[in-house]
Design a protein around this motif. Structure first.
Motif, PDB file in Angstrom:
ATOM      1  N   SER A 294      -3.889 -36.272 -49.960  1.00 55.89           N
ATOM      2  CA  SER A 294      -3.602 -35.710 -48.645  1.00 55.89           C
ATOM      3  C   SER A 294      -3.615 -36.830 -47.627  1.00 55.89           C
ATOM      4  CB  SER A 294      -4.644 -34.647 -48.254  1.00 55.89           C
ATOM      5  OG  SER A 294      -4.695 -33.594 -49.194  1.00 55.89           O
ATOM      6  N   ASP A 295      -2.847 -36.689 -46.567  1.00 54.62           N
ATOM      7  CA  ASP A 295      -2.868 -37.688 -45.506  1.00 54.62           C
ATOM      8  C   ASP A 295      -2.531 -37.035 -44.178  1.00 54.62           C
ATOM      9  OD1 ASP A 295      -0.024 -37.479 -46.058  1.00 54.62           O
ATOM     10  OD2 ASP A 295      -0.330 -39.049 -47.542  1.00 54.62           O
ATOM     11  N   GLN A 296      -2.913 -37.733 -43.115  1.00 55.90           N
ATOM     12  CA  GLN A 296      -2.749 -37.191 -41.770  1.00 55.90           C
ATOM     13  C   GLN A 296      -2.522 -38.320 -40.789  1.00 55.90           C
ATOM     14  OE1 GLN A 296      -5.758 -34.305 -40.406  1.00 55.90           O
ATOM     15  NE2 GLN A 296      -5.889 -35.425 -38.472  1.00 55.90           N
ATOM     16  N   LEU A 297      -1.653 -38.085 -39.812  1.00 55.86           N
ATOM     17  CA  LEU A 297      -1.428 -38.990 -38.693  1.00 55.86           C
ATOM     18  C   LEU A 297      -1.459 -38.159 -37.417  1.00 55.86           C
ATOM     19  CD1 LEU A 297       1.553 -41.121 -40.066  1.00 55.86           C
ATOM     20  CD2 LEU A 297      -0.821 -41.864 -39.838  1.00 55.86           C
ATOM     21  N   ASP A 298      -2.117 -38.652 -36.397  1.00 52.50           N
ATOM     22  CA  ASP A 298      -2.158 -37.936 -35.130  1.00 52.50           C
ATOM     23  C   ASP A 298      -2.298 -38.929 -33.989  1.00 52.50           C
ATOM     24  OD1 ASP A 298      -5.190 -38.283 -34.684  1.00 52.50           O
ATOM     25  OD2 ASP A 298      -5.146 -37.216 -36.584  1.00 52.50           O
ATOM     26  N   ALA A 299      -1.853 -38.511 -32.824  1.00 56.12           N
ATOM     27  CA  ALA A 299      -1.932 -39.362 -31.642  1.00 56.12           C
ATOM     28  C   ALA A 299      -1.888 -38.492 -30.401  1.00 56.12           C
ATOM     29  CB  ALA A 299      -0.785 -40.377 -31.621  1.00 56.12           C
ATOM     30  N   ALA A 300      -2.538 -38.962 -29.356  1.00 53.79           N
ATOM     31  CA  ALA A 300      -2.527 -38.269 -28.067  1.00 53.79           C
ATOM     32  C   ALA A 300      -2.670 -39.304 -26.967  1.00 53.79           C
ATOM     33  CB  ALA A 300      -3.655 -37.242 -27.985  1.00 53.79           C
ATOM     34  N   VAL A 301      -1.990 -39.072 -25.856  1.00 54.76           N
ATOM     35  CA  VAL A 301      -2.087 -39.974 -24.725  1.00 54.76           C
ATOM     36  C   VAL A 301      -1.901 -39.163 -23.453  1.00 54.76           C
ATOM     37  CG1 VAL A 301       0.373 -40.563 -24.784  1.00 54.76           C
ATOM     38  CG2 VAL A 301      -1.260 -42.134 -23.712  1.00 54.76           C
ATOM     39  N   GLY A 302      -2.657 -39.516 -22.437  1.00 55.95           N
ATOM     40  CA  GLY A 302      -2.542 -38.800 -21.173  1.00 55.95           C
ATOM     41  C   GLY A 302      -3.009 -39.660 -20.022  1.00 55.95           C
ATOM     42  N   GLY A 303      -2.562 -39.285 -18.825  1.00 55.43           N
ATOM     43  CA  GLY A 303      -2.976 -40.027 -17.648  1.00 55.43           C
ATOM     44  C   GLY A 303      -2.065 -39.747 -16.472  1.00 55.43           C
ATOM     45  N   PRO A 304      -2.348 -40.396 -15.340  1.00 58.35           N
ATOM     46  CA  PRO A 304      -1.562 -40.144 -14.127  1.00 58.35           C
ATOM     47  C   PRO A 304      -0.190 -40.807 -14.175  1.00 58.35           C
ATOM     48  CG  PRO A 304      -3.225 -41.818 -13.722  1.00 58.35           C
ATOM     49  CD  PRO A 304      -3.472 -41.318 -15.111  1.00 58.35           C
ATOM     50  N   LEU A 305       0.814 -40.085 -13.711  1.00 57.74           N
ATOM     51  CA  LEU A 305       2.124 -40.658 -13.459  1.00 57.74           C
ATOM     52  C   LEU A 305       2.245 -41.018 -11.984  1.00 57.74           C
ATOM     53  CD1 LEU A 305       4.333 -38.226 -15.593  1.00 57.74           C
ATOM     54  CD2 LEU A 305       3.309 -40.409 -16.284  1.00 57.74           C
ATOM     55  N   ILE A 306       1.666 -40.184 -11.146  1.00 58.07           N
ATOM     56  CA  ILE A 306       1.493 -40.475  -9.724  1.00 58.07           C
ATOM     57  C   ILE A 306       0.026 -40.220  -9.420  1.00 58.07           C
ATOM     58  CG2 ILE A 306       2.153 -39.884  -7.360  1.00 58.07           C
ATOM     59  CD1 ILE A 306       4.799 -38.866  -8.450  1.00 58.07           C
ATOM     60  N   GLU A 307      -0.686 -41.262  -9.075  1.00 60.23           N
ATOM     61  CA  GLU A 307      -2.130 -41.176  -8.913  1.00 60.23           C
ATOM     62  C   GLU A 307      -2.528 -40.015  -8.011  1.00 60.23           C
ATOM     63  OE1 GLU A 307      -5.935 -42.455  -9.912  1.00 60.23           O
ATOM     64  OE2 GLU A 307      -4.042 -43.387 -10.552  1.00 60.23           O
ATOM     65  N   ARG A 309      -1.740 -36.992  -8.046  1.00 52.67           N
ATOM     66  CA  ARG A 309      -0.777 -35.928  -7.791  1.00 52.67           C
ATOM     67  C   ARG A 309      -0.043 -35.436  -9.040  1.00 52.67           C
ATOM     68  NH1 ARG A 309      -3.396 -34.719  -4.251  1.00 52.67           N
ATOM     69  NH2 ARG A 309      -3.094 -35.134  -2.019  1.00 52.67           N
ATOM     70  N   LEU A 310       0.209 -36.306  -9.994  1.00 55.77           N
ATOM     71  CA  LEU A 310       0.980 -35.914 -11.172  1.00 55.77           C
ATOM     72  C   LEU A 310       0.401 -36.596 -12.402  1.00 55.77           C
ATOM     73  CD1 LEU A 310       3.424 -34.534 -12.527  1.00 55.77           C
ATOM     74  CD2 LEU A 310       4.771 -36.586 -11.958  1.00 55.77           C
ATOM     75  N   GLY A 311       0.053 -35.793 -13.389  1.00 53.49           N
ATOM     76  CA  GLY A 311      -0.456 -36.320 -14.638  1.00 53.49           C
ATOM     77  C   GLY A 311       0.270 -35.683 -15.813  1.00 53.49           C
ATOM     78  N   ALA A 312       0.165 -36.309 -16.977  1.00 53.77           N
ATOM     79  CA  ALA A 312       0.833 -35.805 -18.173  1.00 53.77           C
ATOM     80  C   ALA A 312      -0.037 -36.071 -19.387  1.00 53.77           C
ATOM     81  CB  ALA A 312       2.206 -36.455 -18.347  1.00 53.77           C
ATOM     82  N   ARG A 313       0.155 -35.258 -20.411  1.00 55.19           N
ATOM     83  CA  ARG A 313      -0.517 -35.490 -21.692  1.00 55.19           C
ATOM     84  C   ARG A 313       0.412 -35.040 -22.807  1.00 55.19           C
ATOM     85  NH1 ARG A 313      -5.365 -37.040 -23.234  1.00 55.19           N
ATOM     86  NH2 ARG A 313      -6.061 -36.597 -25.361  1.00 55.19           N
TER      87      ARG A 313
END
Length: 856
Positions: A294-307, A309-313
């Motif tokens: 069995s194997d697994q790969l995962d990733a996540a990233v998040g943070g502000p696009l406009i300090e 006021r706008l963030g994403a993940r």
């Protein structure tokens, strides 16, 4: 019993703010506020408290961004003032020394450490006093210890540590909760999650079936994804990149509606940040004894696009599970495919956080998930040797299944000084398909194929009877609610409206391989389910120690179903229609006492409800007077619970006693032609308790025990003619799907620091479930489901071991799941009473996994 200890290193965080300098004072920790602190931004309120008490606060600036405080009056101690300032947030505080207080977030991943780095404990792992758990079980952020409800909460980090990959894993480690599937019907596509013995799973003609809607609701945040039962039951989200999973025991009808009659499971996602960046990337490889890799790969990233006021993940997940059940040729015994029950899971999620100002947030998000099962996890008991880890499936045909869904949602939240308005709009779309080899069932039910082994066994591949399944679900939901912002006010309240519209299309086609044009059977249904509800919940604090709570929900539920069937046993096409309208009321009320020193006692009563549905299309040669629809059922649950924090918050004890009275139960009644009808009949009771103990005896050791007892039995005897369809004193769910009376989980973990940011952890997890001795309806010769050869699941135990090495943001974990290599025959079933062919399932054999996660 089980020992769990969670003690992990928390790396010193970046972006540290010091909001006040220390001044000379005898003991600032004992200071009392001389002046009140008014409502304002939380960061400003903390600065005011620091000036007033000469204390120093250390925290990540992103933790308080956008948060507001209602303020505190004069005369409170520092601890009391902080509790009020932080109420309704995910933050907790801890004294690092007499002058310094640290604020941390329960589910916030650590940021990159400052230089020079110094080892600290990561959020989600304990050191000294146990951290409190923040939940939104009542649709507002609250400390779990202050919520009058029995709940089990698994943080995202805890699930990663314990190797939780599926809903089945969650049920396995949560006492009082069970998840079953049909070992006789396809690749595990018919499942049921049971809370406190309230189940929709029954045995019909020796096949697991779920009556009506599930009794346990499944939610992503506040969005229900529980669908009415078909050949496919609920989809379950992958527990990856989540803030937590909340398992709520008891009916949740007041706030969550008729899809949570017995309880609810909430997969709570984290919102993107507009102030700080974080992420992770992980990989895992595993090997299963006598099974595939069995194997697994995962990733996540998040943070502000406009300090600010706008963030994403964004997050992505991919996992391949190797199989351990071989498919063999039932005619020759030759291996056709090794590890045939392998599967692949894919998931992705994208969310934005838009904050035009400090009082308004807009969160659009989207997720997609697909699960592809290559073949069934069931095996033929007679062809297998579980003691030697040999599992063989003798079906003529491979039984694949594919289940995919997408969920789009928009959450808008507007805050004012005294209230907060929330709107949640969602669209859920699901497509599922699969193949079930019904050859053996057809042989057992209709006289066989002439094999000397018995009626279920085929004599050639020409006997194969594949059944193709398909389902398409679409659901629109809209919820608007408004709530008071100060949960500690003399009167706190919440009210709202909810609307959902579900369209469901299902199809089943059975045919023979040599003559697919005839004979054959087709079954198709189109259904529409609509629900409009209004709900309210309020808490009145009529003294410093006592509070009363009450709420209710009124629902208008309508069901329209059209089902058609034709083919071999339908000389003329069959038709079934259902047009139902129900207006259930589901109230909840109770009383709670808290002494102010960590001891809470509550008593509550709550009602749960489940809507009705339609029966199968009956052949014209059967009883034409059969009922085409059935109504809803309901229950009352009475609970007495307590939460206690002891030994300087190093020991936390939570427990509850419960009694459930379930009436007018949707149950099966087998009439002519062995075609079942669902009828409303009889009653049942469920009684028991659950107990959770968390103990941190030392700064580097954590222990936990969770235990539950459930006794769910029918309390009336019901006959349909001469057939006993329900019997007083027998276990709810029958032989195959009854709840084990006892279940427990013990975990322990110990940390060893080595300095320079390096720590090691050793952990052990042990889960046990008892055998249910019955009696069962299947033991009664007067019942159409009589089958004395069936036995309920044996007592089971699972042992997990793990070693983890952590250096700053890098985690390396070696885990052994099912270390005792326990492989009992579970869900042992046949196609009909007296059949020589038995099916079964088991736990995944001993699996060793190595995972690496880098956080940034």
């Amino acid at each position: 019993m089980l020992l769990l200890a969670r003690c992990v290193m928390y790396i010193a965080v970046a972006n540290v703010r010091v909001v006040a300098q220390m001044r000379e004072t005898p003991d600032p920790a004992k200071a009392v506020l001389a002046a009140p602190i008014g409502p304002q931004a939380l960061s400003q309120a903390l600065a005011a408290l620091a000036r007033e008490t000469s204390l120093q606060f250390v925290y990540e600036s992103r933790l308080v961004a956008g948060l507001h405080s209602r303020g505190v009056p004069a005369g409170l101690s520092v601890a009391e003032a902080l509790q009020q300032l932080l109420r309704g947030t995910d933050l907790q505080f801890e004294f690092l020394n007499a002058r310094t207080i640290e604020l941390v977030g329960r589910a916030t991943p650590p940021a990159r450490p400052i230089s020079p780095p110094r080892a600290r404990h990561r959020p989600g792992f304990q050191s000294g006093p146990l951290r409190e758990v923040i939940v939104t079980a009542e649709k507002r952020k609250e400390d779990l210890s202050a919520v009058p409800i029995s709940a089990a909460v698994l943080s995202g980090r805890t699930m990663a540590k314990l190797g939780v990959k599926t809903m089945r894993d969650i049920a396995e480690i949560t006492p009082g909760i069970t998840m079953v599937s049909s070992s006789q019907w396809g690749p595990g596509i018919v499942t049921d999650v049971t809370v406190r013995g309230v189940t929709s799973a029954v045995t019909i003609n020796n096949t697991e079936s779920s009556i009506g809607s599930p009794t346990t609701g499944v939610y992503i945040d506040d969005i229900p994804i529980t669908m009415p039962q078909t050949s496919f039951t609920n989809p379950y989200p992958v527990p990856f990149d989540l803030a937590r999973v909340e398992v709520l025991r008891g009916p949740q009808g007041t706030l969550f509606g008729g899809r949570a009659e017995g309880g609810a499971v909430r997969f709570v996602t984290g919102r993107p940040s507009t102030d700080a960046s974080d992420g992770l990337i992980g990989a895992e490889v595993a090997t299963t004894a006598t099974g595939g890799p069995s194997d697994q790969l995962d990733a996540a990233v998040g943070g502000p696009l406009i300090e600010g006021r706008l963030g994403a993940r964004a997050s992505v997940y991919w996992r391949r599970d190797g199989g351990y059940v071989d498919r063999v040729d039932p005619l020759t015994g030759a291996t056709v495919e090794r590890g045939a029950n392998r599967s692949t899971t894919r998931a992705a999620r994208l969310a934005l956080q838009i904050e035009p100002n400090d009082s308004l947030s807009i969160t659009p998000w989207f997720m997609y998930q697909s699960v592809d099962e290559h073949d069934s996890p069931s095996f033929f008991v007679g062809l297998s040797d579980p003691g030697s880890r040999v599992f063989r499936n003798g079906k003529l045909l491979r039984q694949p299944a594919a289940d995919a869904f997408s969920l789009s949602a928009l959450k808008v939240r507007q805050s004012w000084d005294g209230a907060e308005l929330t709107s949640i709009t969602s669209w859920f779309d699901r497509t599922a398909s699969g193949t079930v080899d019904t050859t053996n069932a057809v042989g057992a039910l209709f006289g066989g194929f002439g094999s000397r082994l018995g009626p279920p066994y085929p004599t050639s591949y020409a006997d194969a009877v594949p059944t193709q399944l398909g389902a398409r679900d679409g659901q629109f939901t809209q919820e608007v609610r408004i709530a008071s912002r100060d949960g500690a006010a003399p009167l706190s309240w919440l009210g709202g409206v909810f609307y959902s519209h579900v369209r469901q299309n299902t199809a089943t086609v059975s045919y023979t391989i040599l003559a697919p044009q005839a004979p054959y059977i087709t079954y198709a249904a189109q259904a529409t389910y609509a629900e409009l509800a209004g709900f309210v919940n309020a808490t009145l604090r009529f003294s410093s120690h006592w509070r009363a709570f009450a709420g209710g929900r009124v629902t208008r539920a309508s069901t329209e179903v059209t089902a058609r069937a034709q083919g071999l046993i339908y000389p003329t096409p069959g038709l079934a229609l259902a047009d139902l309208a129900e207006t259930p009321l589901t109230p909840r009320f109770g009383l709670m006492y808290e002494d102010g020193s960590g001891h809470i006692v509550y008593a509550s009563a709550a009602k749960g409800f489940r809507t009705g549905g339609t029966n199968q299309v009956r052949p014209s040669i059967c009883d034409p007077t059969s009922t085409q629809s059935y109504g809803g059922d309901s229950l009352w649950s009475y609970e007495l619970g307590t939460t206690n924090r002891l030994l300087g918050r190093r020991l936390r004890v939570r427990g509850s006693l419960f009694y459930v009275l379930w009436k007018n139960i949707q149950t099966n009644a087998v009439a002519a032609c062995t075609y079942p009808d669902v009828v409303n009949a009889g009653s049942a009771t469920s009684r028991g308790f659950d107990l959770t103990i968390d103990f941190s005896p030392a700064a580097r050791t954590d222990l936990a025990l969770a235990v539950a007892f459930v006794d769910a039995r029918y309390s009336s005897t019901v006959r349909l003619g001469t057939d006993v369809i329900m019997e007083r004193g027998t276990a709810v769910g029958g032989v195959l799907y009854s709840t084990p009376p006892w279940s427990a989980t013990i975990t322990a973990e110990h940390r060893v620091p080595f300095g320079r940011g390096l720590s090691a952890y050793a952990g052990i997890d042990f889960t046990v479930h008892s055998h249910n001795p019955g009696p069962f309806l299947e033991d009664n010769p007067a019942s159409s489901v009589y089958n004395p050869a069936l036995r309920s699941n044996p007592a089971t135990q699972l042992l997990g071991l793990r070693i983890e090495v952590v250096r700053y943001e890098l985690d390396i974990r070696l885990s052994v799941f099912n270390a005792l290599d326990s492989t009992p025959v579970l869900l042992r079933n046949d196609d009909r009473s007296g059949s020589p062919l038995y099916y079964g399932e088991t736990f995944r054999p001993r699996t060793v996994a190595l995972s690496v996660t880098e956080r940034f």
